[in-house]
Scaffold this active site. Structure first.
Site, PDB file in Angstrom:
ATOM      1  N   ARG A  87     -11.861  48.763 -71.111  1.00 40.14           N
ATOM      2  CA  ARG A  87     -10.675  49.404 -70.521  1.00 40.14           C
ATOM      3  C   ARG A  87     -10.851  50.931 -70.482  1.00 40.14           C
ATOM      4  O   ARG A  87      -9.941  51.653 -70.084  1.00 40.14           O
ATOM      5  CB  ARG A  87      -9.424  49.063 -71.334  1.00 40.14           C
ATOM      6  CG  ARG A  87      -9.041  47.587 -71.267  1.00 40.14           C
ATOM      7  CD  ARG A  87      -7.702  47.340 -71.913  1.00 40.14           C
ATOM      8  NE  ARG A  87      -6.650  48.087 -71.271  1.00 40.14           N
ATOM      9  CZ  ARG A  87      -5.996  47.691 -70.187  1.00 40.14           C
ATOM     10  NH1 ARG A  87      -6.274  46.541 -69.633  1.00 40.14           N
ATOM     11  NH2 ARG A  87      -5.052  48.441 -69.669  1.00 40.14           N
ATOM     12  N   MET A  89      -6.844  53.362 -67.112  1.00 42.24           N
ATOM     13  CA  MET A  89      -6.556  52.288 -68.072  1.00 42.24           C
ATOM     14  C   MET A  89      -6.392  52.873 -69.476  1.00 42.24           C
ATOM     15  O   MET A  89      -5.445  53.573 -69.717  1.00 42.24           O
ATOM     16  CB  MET A  89      -7.650  51.228 -68.010  1.00 42.24           C
ATOM     17  CG  MET A  89      -7.582  50.459 -66.697  1.00 42.24           C
ATOM     18  SD  MET A  89      -8.089  48.763 -66.840  1.00 42.24           S
ATOM     19  CE  MET A  89      -9.850  48.952 -66.873  1.00 42.24           C
ATOM     20  N   CYS A  90      -7.245  52.619 -70.391  1.00 41.45           N
ATOM     21  CA  CYS A  90      -7.161  52.900 -71.828  1.00 41.45           C
ATOM     22  C   CYS A  90      -6.797  51.589 -72.531  1.00 41.45           C
ATOM     23  O   CYS A  90      -6.112  50.751 -71.959  1.00 41.45           O
ATOM     24  CB  CYS A  90      -6.115  53.927 -72.248  1.00 41.45           C
ATOM     25  SG  CYS A  90      -6.425  55.610 -71.671  1.00 41.45           S
ATOM     26  N   GLY A  91      -7.288  51.445 -73.727  1.00 37.51           N
ATOM     27  CA  GLY A  91      -6.977  50.258 -74.523  1.00 37.51           C
ATOM     28  C   GLY A  91      -6.363  50.662 -75.840  1.00 37.51           C
ATOM     29  O   GLY A  91      -6.762  51.664 -76.452  1.00 37.51           O
TER      30      GLY A  91
END
Lengths: 307, 224
Positions: free
Chosen positions: A32, A1-3
């Site tokens: 995330r 993911m990553c935000g």
């Protein structure tokens, strides 16, 4: 993911609240991925004093006064330095490039978080909530901010693997996704004389964009070139001192939401990061289309007011 | 008389647990969703649930029997794998709306993004606006009605789902073709439009798309 989060303020009355709003947005995206995080703030007079060039030196582990003295000796000018968490922000008269060269000469192995006239980049390993508190992000001011919270998928959890990648003057790039052909493009860029700080895929995207901008391309052209050169999954937020741009890959499976009002433009991986922005209930909200570059430019008047 | 839950003060799990109580009936309102994920998932009761605001991922997923209205936009996978009942989004829906849905009706008044109705298995979807790329990918059963336009690769590798599009289709996916609108299709479409409160639309303005069925059997020319 990553935000990813980003906020481009149009209404100067909101500049004082930039850090507070960006902190809320970034912390909302914490689930995330929270192995490392980073931010870029444009226009905070404490972190990047107006009229001076500023550089971010990450994990240098040297006293600020000592770094200021070393850089000052190299540049033959007065350098101020302050520690913000594990990042040192050093500022001096002259060009950002001269300051960068001095930092590279004094500390050949230092990780440069970013450099420019208006930007301060802070990044490191840890949760965004803990890092934002360590940095005092909520108190930051300015006209534009970008944040990233990472869940590492393809390179190490280190400060050099944390976003943003701010490799050109006042530029900043954050990424959710993974580039598939970054090794090939890195090889081409290295052959063209470009140096890299990490094995991270996103850094290749940032170096690619920085090279295009340095060659005179505008951000829309640079990002269009990126879509035809890079393969893989990406939602990118690319900022400069006077621009704020979003682009997604053709498959567009990495999320992105943009909201716009007369007072601001905001982008985030998910709507919930935008839910607390002032006036969001009246915002125009949409998802960026695949391979369409969305770019906003700071009005010249706004730039003059800030300068 | 309806029961109201405020997500600003009540944890989501408590709200969902309250909506899962056996023998549930009546009307429920959820306020301040603020983009939260998993709002009103897994319902299995003949209730009416109104969510006042934008929701995050998987809202009203796996729905059975309930009538859920989302007054706002919905994130990824709204009404994914729903079995029956209705889900109505008054704003836009993000990617994978109605993914793998098996039954019931999903109405999106605005646009739906990429992969709307991916792997559809019997759900009916009516989209008031346009849909994004790769919609109805591998859709097996059910109907998808689009009052606006469709993006690239509509109906790629589609099985027996039926697609009705009023506007333009940027491109068709592998094995998806335009098909004749016979009287039974016009009647089916009119019924779907009526169910979604778009009964003023003229079914004659729509084009039907479906499987050319050329991928159903092994073809030696397709080997490498």
């Amino acid at each position: 993911m990553c935000g990813i989060v980003g906020l481009h303020l149009r209404n100067p009355e909101l500049h004082a609240r930039l850090g507070e709003l960006l902190t809320g947005m970034l912390c909302e995206m914490e689930d995330r991925g929270a192995d490392s995080a980073g931010i870029a703030v444009y226009g905070d007079d404490g972190w990047s004093p107006a009229g001076l060039a500023t550089i971010s030196l990450v994990d240098l582990a040297a006293p600020a006064a000592e770094v200021a003295a070393a850089l000052g000796a190299a540049l033959h000018t007065e350098v101020s330095a302050r520690a913000v968490g594990d990042v040192l922000l050093a500022s001096a008269a002259g060009t950002p490039e001269a300051l960068l060269a001095a930092a590279r000469a004094c500390y050949p192995h230092v990780l440069v978080g970013g450099f420019g006239n208006d930007v301060a980049v802070l990044k490191g390993v840890g949760s965004p909530r803990a890092l934002a508190q360590q940095w005092g992000l909520a108190e930051a001011t300015g006209w534009q901010g970008v944040g990233h919270t990472r869940m590492a998928t393809e390179s190490a959890v280190t400060s050099s693997g944390a976003h943003p990648y701010a490799v050109g003057p006042d530029q900043c790039l954050v990424h959710n996704g993974s580039f598939a052909n970054h090794a090939t493009i890195r090889r081409d860029l290295r052959a063209a004389g470009i140096e890299f700080d990490s094995e991270n895929d996103t850094e290749v995207g940032a170096r690619f964009v920085a090279r295009a901008l340095a060659a005179g391309a505008d951000v829309a052209t640079a990002l269009t070139d990126l879509t035809t050169t890079f393969d893989g999954f990406y939602t990118l937020l690319v900022s400069n001192r006077d621009s704020f741009a979003v682009v997604r890959d053709a498959i567009a499976c990495k999320p992105a939401v943009i909201a716009e009002t007369d007072d601001w433009v905001a982008m985030a991986s998910e709507y919930r990061a935008l839910a607390s922005l002032p006036g969001v209930e009246r915002a125009r909200i949409w998802e960026p289309e695949p391979e369409v570059v969305y770019a906003w430019t700071r009005s010249p008047q706004a730039a003059e007011v800030a300068a | 008389m309806s029961t109201t839950f405020d997500l600003a003060t009540t944890p989501l799990r408590e709200v969902n647990a309250a909506l899962h109580v056996e023998g549930l009936a009546g009307e429920y309102v959820v306020e301040n969703p603020r983009g939260a994920h998993n709002v009103a998932v897994g319902l299995d009761a003949p209730v009416t649930v109104t969510i006042r605001g934008h929701v995050g991922y998987y809202a009203a997923g796996m729905n059975q029997r309930a009538d859920v209205t989302i007054e706002g936009n919905a994130g990824t996978g709204v009404a994914e794998n729903m079995m029956s009942g209705t889900v109505h989004v008054t704003g836009n829906a993000s990617q994978s709306a109605g993914a793998t849905g098996r039954g019931g009706l999903l109405v999106v008044d605005g646009d739906a993004a990429a992969r709307c109705g991916i792997s559809l298995k019997g759900l009916d979807i009516v989209v008031g606006g346009s849909i994004g790329h790769m919609s109805a990918f591998m859709a097996q059963r059910g109907r998808l009605v689009v009052r606006g336009d469709a993006g690239d690769a509509l109906g790629d590798s589609i099985y027996e789902a039926r697609l009705y599009v009023r506007g333009s289709v940027r491109s068709l996916g592998a094995d998806c073709v335009a098909k004749e609108m016979r009287p039974e299709h016009r009647e089916e479409l009119a019924g779907l439009l009526k169910a979604a409160c778009y009964e003023d639309d003229d079914p004659a303005d729509y084009t039907r798309y479906g499987s050319a069925r050329t991928l159903y059997h092994f073809h030696s020319d397709n080997t490498y």
